[in-house]
Design an enzyme around this catalytic site. Structure first.
Site, PDB file in Angstrom:
ATOM      1  CD  GLN A  26      29.766  47.420  33.323  1.00 58.95           C
ATOM      2  OE1 GLN A  26      28.565  47.528  33.103  1.00 58.95           O
ATOM      3  NE2 GLN A  26      30.272  46.402  33.982  1.00 58.95           N
TER       4      GLN A  26
ATOM      5  CG  HIS B 117      29.263  52.934  31.710  1.00 53.65           C
ATOM      6  ND1 HIS B 117      28.717  51.994  32.570  1.00 53.65           N
ATOM      7  CD2 HIS B 117      28.937  52.523  30.455  1.00 53.65           C
ATOM      8  CE1 HIS B 117      28.105  51.057  31.865  1.00 53.65           C
ATOM      9  NE2 HIS B 117      28.222  51.342  30.589  1.00 53.65           N
TER      10      HIS B 117
ATOM     11  CB  CYS C  48      31.299  71.092  26.301  1.00 50.65           C
ATOM     12  SG  CYS C  48      30.269  72.439  25.681  1.00 50.65           S
TER      13      CYS C  48
HETATM   14  N1  APR Z   1      33.821  41.454  44.928  1.00 51.37           N
HETATM   15  C1  APR Z   1      33.261  40.987  43.803  1.00 51.37           C
HETATM   16  N2  APR Z   1      32.009  41.327  43.418  1.00 51.37           N
HETATM   17  C2  APR Z   1      31.311  42.152  44.217  1.00 51.37           C
HETATM   18  C3  APR Z   1      31.839  42.673  45.423  1.00 51.37           C
HETATM   19  C4  APR Z   1      33.160  42.273  45.769  1.00 51.37           C
HETATM   20  N3  APR Z   1      33.763  42.708  46.883  1.00 51.37           N
HETATM   21  N4  APR Z   1      30.907  43.463  45.992  1.00 51.37           N
HETATM   22  C5  APR Z   1      29.843  43.445  45.186  1.00 51.37           C
HETATM   23  N5  APR Z   1      30.063  42.652  44.120  1.00 51.37           N
HETATM   24  C6  APR Z   1      29.185  42.379  42.973  1.00 51.37           C
HETATM   25  C7  APR Z   1      27.721  42.296  43.288  1.00 51.37           C
HETATM   26  O1  APR Z   1      27.374  40.958  43.672  1.00 51.37           O
HETATM   27  C8  APR Z   1      27.084  42.703  41.959  1.00 51.37           C
HETATM   28  O2  APR Z   1      26.869  41.565  41.127  1.00 51.37           O
HETATM   29  O3  APR Z   1      29.318  43.457  42.081  1.00 51.37           O
HETATM   30  C9  APR Z   1      28.144  43.582  41.309  1.00 51.37           C
HETATM   31  C10 APR Z   1      27.777  45.051  41.234  1.00 51.37           C
HETATM   32  O4  APR Z   1      26.676  45.196  40.403  1.00 51.37           O
HETATM   33  P1  APR Z   1      26.032  46.619  40.093  1.00 51.37           P
HETATM   34  O5  APR Z   1      25.790  47.376  41.346  1.00 51.37           O
HETATM   35  O6  APR Z   1      24.864  46.400  39.205  1.00 51.37           O
HETATM   36  O7  APR Z   1      27.198  47.409  39.316  1.00 51.37           O
HETATM   37  P2  APR Z   1      27.605  47.307  37.783  1.00 51.37           P
HETATM   38  O8  APR Z   1      27.388  45.939  37.251  1.00 51.37           O
HETATM   39  O9  APR Z   1      28.961  47.882  37.664  1.00 51.37           O
HETATM   40  O10 APR Z   1      26.568  48.286  37.106  1.00 51.37           O
HETATM   41  C11 APR Z   1      26.643  48.475  35.727  1.00 51.37           C
HETATM   42  O11 APR Z   1      24.951  50.118  35.892  1.00 51.37           O
HETATM   43  O12 APR Z   1      23.763  51.954  36.579  1.00 51.37           O
HETATM   44  C12 APR Z   1      24.802  51.511  35.927  1.00 51.37           C
HETATM   45  O13 APR Z   1      26.266  52.901  34.854  1.00 51.37           O
HETATM   46  C13 APR Z   1      26.140  52.147  36.027  1.00 51.37           C
HETATM   47  O14 APR Z   1      28.236  51.252  35.294  1.00 51.37           O
HETATM   48  C14 APR Z   1      27.069  50.973  36.037  1.00 51.37           C
HETATM   49  C15 APR Z   1      26.241  49.888  35.397  1.00 51.37           C
END
Ligand code: APR
Length: 241
Positions: free
Chosen positions: A91, A109, A117
């Site tokens: 993602q 994503h 474009c």
């Molecule tokens: N190792 C493992 N997990 C981790 C670490 C780490 N070092 N650091 C953070 N995390 C975990 C957090 O606990 C959390 O559950 O990674 C996760 C990140 O979550 P989000 O910030 O929500 O990111 P993500 O799940 O990729 O978001 C999905 O949301 O807004 C959108 O398009 C954007 O692709 C993104 C989508």
């Protein structure tokens, strides 16, 4: 013990956190300083293109300051050495998986290092700033935008991803909060087809209950250990976990 031949790996912002890129949710997350609606929707792009382009320009510039970490490198090793099917679905819009060497990779994503474009749909590599009104090389329209899948838009290559999950024996999710569909629902498809399911995250994700196994910890520690064990097991007993 289940025979493992085809693997799908889903990654989220947590896998890049140890490289120094902010995650989206939680303290210090990207969405703490911005409302999603203001920078990650087609409506936001239409209402305030300067703000939206600047948000992604800043994130594109940040890529030059970070490097892949041990988790990216371990998945690239798995990609190179796993003899069965493998698909890494990320993602993330950063380029850390490919800089680590991963090849069997889909950016569902979009990508910071790509421009789209809005007129003809052409996509091409992009570096540096991307100001609103930049001309498309394919159709000349002044409508290049960041190649990011906004909320309300269809993620890329969903047919391929769906087919890989339906055909997988092991689905693993790394560093994603499980807050955003369709990725958050992949585990349910994997369960439906009888695949083993494993989650690795700092905290249990929102979809944690759907996984057979959850390993809590940092991706940079958990992923290399898991890859090592998996590859070792293929030497003693091919294609089994
Ligand atoms: N190792 C493992 N997990 C981790 C670490 C780490 N070092 N650091 C953070 N995390 C975990 C957090 O606990 C959390 O559950 O990674 C996760 C990140 O979550 P989000 O910030 O929500 O990111 P993500 O799940 O990729 O978001 C999905 O949301 O807004 C959108 O398009 C954007 O692709 C993104 C989508």
């Amino acid at each position: 013990m289940r025979d493992i031949h085809n693997i799908v790996v889903l990654t989220g912002a947590g896998i890049s956190a140890e490289s120094g890129l902010a995650t989206f949710r939680g303290p210090g997350g990207l969405w703490e300083g911005h409302r999603v609606e203001d920078v990650c929707t087609p409506e936001a792009l239409a209402a305030d293109p300067e703000l939206v382009h600047r948000f992604y320009d800043d994130r594109r510039a940040a890529l030059a300051t970070v490097e892949p970490n041990a988790a990216h490198r371990a998945l690239a090793r798995l990609d190179a050495e796993w003899p069965g099917g493998l698909l890494i679905v990320t993602q993330n819009v950063d380029d850390l998986h490919e800089r680590a060497g991963a090849k069997r990779l889909i950016h569902m994503h979009g990508e910071l290092l790509s421009a789209l474009c809005a007129d003809c749909g052409d996509r091409g590599e992009w570096e540096g700033r991307l100001p609103p009104g930049t001309a498309c090389g394919a159709c000349d329209a002044l409508s290049l935008r960041p190649d990011i899948v906004f909320f309300g838009e269809m993620p890329y290559r969903m047919d391929e991803i769906d087919a890989a999950i339906r055909n997988c024996d092991l689905f693993i999710s790394i560093g994603t909060s499980g807050a955003v569909y369709p990725a958050a629902g992949f585990v349910q498809t994997a369960r439906y087809v009888g695949a083993a399911t494993l989650e690795m995250n700092l905290d249990p994700s929102l979809g944690s209950v759907y996984f057979e196994e959850t390993r809590i910890g940092a991706a940079g520690t958990l992923v290399p250990a898991w890859v090592e064990t998996l590859l070792q097991s293929t030497q003693s007993s091919p294609m089994s976990r």
